[in-house]
Design a protein around this motif. Structure first.
Motif, PDB file in Angstrom:
ATOM      1  N   ALA A   1       0.871  -1.178   0.000  1.00 19.65           N
ATOM      2  CA  ALA A   1       0.000   0.000   0.000  1.00 19.65           C
ATOM      3  C   ALA A   1       0.908   1.227   0.000  1.00 19.65           C
ATOM      4  O   ALA A   1       1.595   1.502   0.977  1.00 19.65           O
ATOM      5  N   GLU A   2       0.926   1.938  -1.117  1.00 15.73           N
ATOM      6  CA  GLU A   2       1.880   3.040  -1.303  1.00 15.73           C
ATOM      7  C   GLU A   2       1.351   3.945  -2.397  1.00 15.73           C
ATOM      8  O   GLU A   2       0.795   3.467  -3.380  1.00 15.73           O
ATOM      9  N   ASP A   3       1.467   5.266  -2.230  1.00 10.84           N
ATOM     10  CA  ASP A   3       0.929   6.178  -3.238  1.00 10.84           C
ATOM     11  C   ASP A   3       2.001   6.783  -4.141  1.00 10.84           C
ATOM     12  O   ASP A   3       1.678   7.405  -5.149  1.00 10.84           O
ATOM     13  N   ASN A   4       3.260   6.586  -3.806  1.00  9.70           N
ATOM     14  CA  ASN A   4       4.327   7.182  -4.624  1.00  9.70           C
ATOM     15  C   ASN A   4       4.729   6.209  -5.737  1.00  9.70           C
ATOM     16  O   ASN A   4       5.205   5.103  -5.460  1.00  9.70           O
TER      17      ASN A   4
ATOM     18  N   MET B   1       2.644  -1.086   4.561  1.00 10.24           N
ATOM     19  CA  MET B   1       1.699   0.031   4.609  1.00 10.24           C
ATOM     20  C   MET B   1       2.411   1.371   4.739  1.00 10.24           C
ATOM     21  O   MET B   1       2.963   1.698   5.789  1.00 10.24           O
ATOM     22  N   ASP B   2       2.360   2.147   3.647  1.00 12.31           N
ATOM     23  CA  ASP B   2       2.840   3.524   3.706  1.00 12.31           C
ATOM     24  C   ASP B   2       1.894   4.285   4.642  1.00 12.31           C
ATOM     25  O   ASP B   2       0.689   4.021   4.660  1.00 12.31           O
ATOM     26  N   ILE B   3       2.429   5.210   5.421  1.00 15.39           N
ATOM     27  CA  ILE B   3       1.567   5.927   6.359  1.00 15.39           C
ATOM     28  C   ILE B   3       0.893   7.130   5.702  1.00 15.39           C
ATOM     29  O   ILE B   3      -0.305   7.348   5.869  1.00 15.39           O
ATOM     30  N   GLN B   4       1.651   7.892   4.907  1.00 12.25           N
ATOM     31  CA  GLN B   4       1.047   9.063   4.267  1.00 12.25           C
ATOM     32  C   GLN B   4       0.490   8.688   2.904  1.00 12.25           C
ATOM     33  O   GLN B   4       1.241   8.450   1.952  1.00 12.25           O
ATOM     34  N   MET B   5      -0.836   8.595   2.829  1.00 11.87           N
ATOM     35  CA  MET B   5      -1.512   8.264   1.572  1.00 11.87           C
ATOM     36  C   MET B   5      -2.787   9.085   1.466  1.00 11.87           C
ATOM     37  O   MET B   5      -3.352   9.494   2.489  1.00 11.87           O
ATOM     38  N   PRO B   6      -3.270   9.322   0.232  1.00  7.54           N
ATOM     39  CA  PRO B   6      -4.530  10.069   0.068  1.00  7.54           C
ATOM     40  C   PRO B   6      -5.742   9.218   0.455  1.00  7.54           C
ATOM     41  O   PRO B   6      -5.600   8.018   0.645  1.00  7.54           O
TER      42      PRO B   6
ATOM     43  N   SER C   1      11.570   3.070   8.388  1.00  6.41           N
ATOM     44  CA  SER C   1      11.498   4.443   7.888  1.00  6.41           C
ATOM     45  C   SER C   1      12.197   4.524   6.533  1.00  6.41           C
ATOM     46  O   SER C   1      13.145   3.800   6.259  1.00  6.41           O
ATOM     47  N   LYS C   2      11.659   5.388   5.676  1.00  2.25           N
ATOM     48  CA  LYS C   2      12.191   5.555   4.325  1.00  2.25           C
ATOM     49  C   LYS C   2      13.469   6.386   4.375  1.00  2.25           C
ATOM     50  O   LYS C   2      13.598   7.226   5.265  1.00  2.25           O
ATOM     51  N   PRO C   3      14.410   6.242   3.473  1.00  2.00           N
ATOM     52  CA  PRO C   3      14.336   5.321   2.330  1.00  2.00           C
ATOM     53  C   PRO C   3      14.448   3.859   2.768  1.00  2.00           C
ATOM     54  O   PRO C   3      15.238   3.535   3.648  1.00  2.00           O
TER      55      PRO C   3
END
Ligand code: MN
Length: 176
Positions: free
Chosen positions: A61-64, A105-110, A157-159
């Motif tokens: 789950a990722e928006d980038n 799971m990406d945390i910041q998503m729309p 944490s990314k990267p």
């Protein structure tokens, strides 16, 4: 040694009954597997038992788009099957339909962020014990605690280091 018991009842001229008891309990993982014994793959219904023996099913789950491409390609060539969701709502829908072995799971998503998606996933009994690895953009103080409090199993944490990611997936998919 197993905490079980053996008993015998016998009557001359009638017969004998031997009773062997062994403690046995389904792991929560097996229960989840039994509740959903097939998954849909390319439109085909595939027994999940067969599925498991081959490649872990990873929901990303990722928006980038750049991250999606990079993680998707890397996991695919390292013998994983990858499903992609681009927001929290899509992630919940895919997780419920496909019952992945692990969720990234990406945390910041729309639409719905990762924290809210994790909270909602954990209310579904079929997904209560699915490993969820939270991915966050900035290592802010308190990030890890917020992710774990929402129900994440682990946190990166990314990267994201791709080799480290596959090690985490392997550990989570074999320990359960
Ligand atoms: Mn994001």
């Amino acid at each position: 040694m197993h905490g079980g018991s053996i008993a015998v009842e016998s009557e001359i001229g009638r017969g004998s009954r031997f009773t062997v008891s062994m403690p046995w309990q389904l792991s929560t993982d097996k229960q989840a597997e039994l509740q959903s014994d097939t998954i849909l793959q390319n439109g085909y219904s595939v027994p999940k038992v067969l599925q498991r023996q081959s490649k872990p099913l990873v929901l990303l789950a990722e928006d980038n788009e750049a991250n999606i491409q990079m993680i998707f390609d890397y996991l695919t060539v390292t013998n994983h099957q990858v499903l992609v969701a681009r927001n929290g709502i899509e992630a919940i829908k895919q997780a419920q339909e496909k019952q992945p072995d692990i969720i990234l799971m990406d945390i910041q998503m729309p639409e719905m962020d990762g924290l809210e998606a994790i909270r909602q996933l954990r209310t579904d009994p079929r997904l209560a014990s699915t490993p969820i690895i939270a991915l966050t953009a900035l290592a802010m103080p308190g990030d890890k605690e917020r992710c774990l409090a929402a129900g994440a199993t682990d946190y990166m944490s990314k990267p994201i280091g791709l080799k480290q990611l596959t090690e985490v997936i392997k550990a989570q998919c074999t320990s359960s």
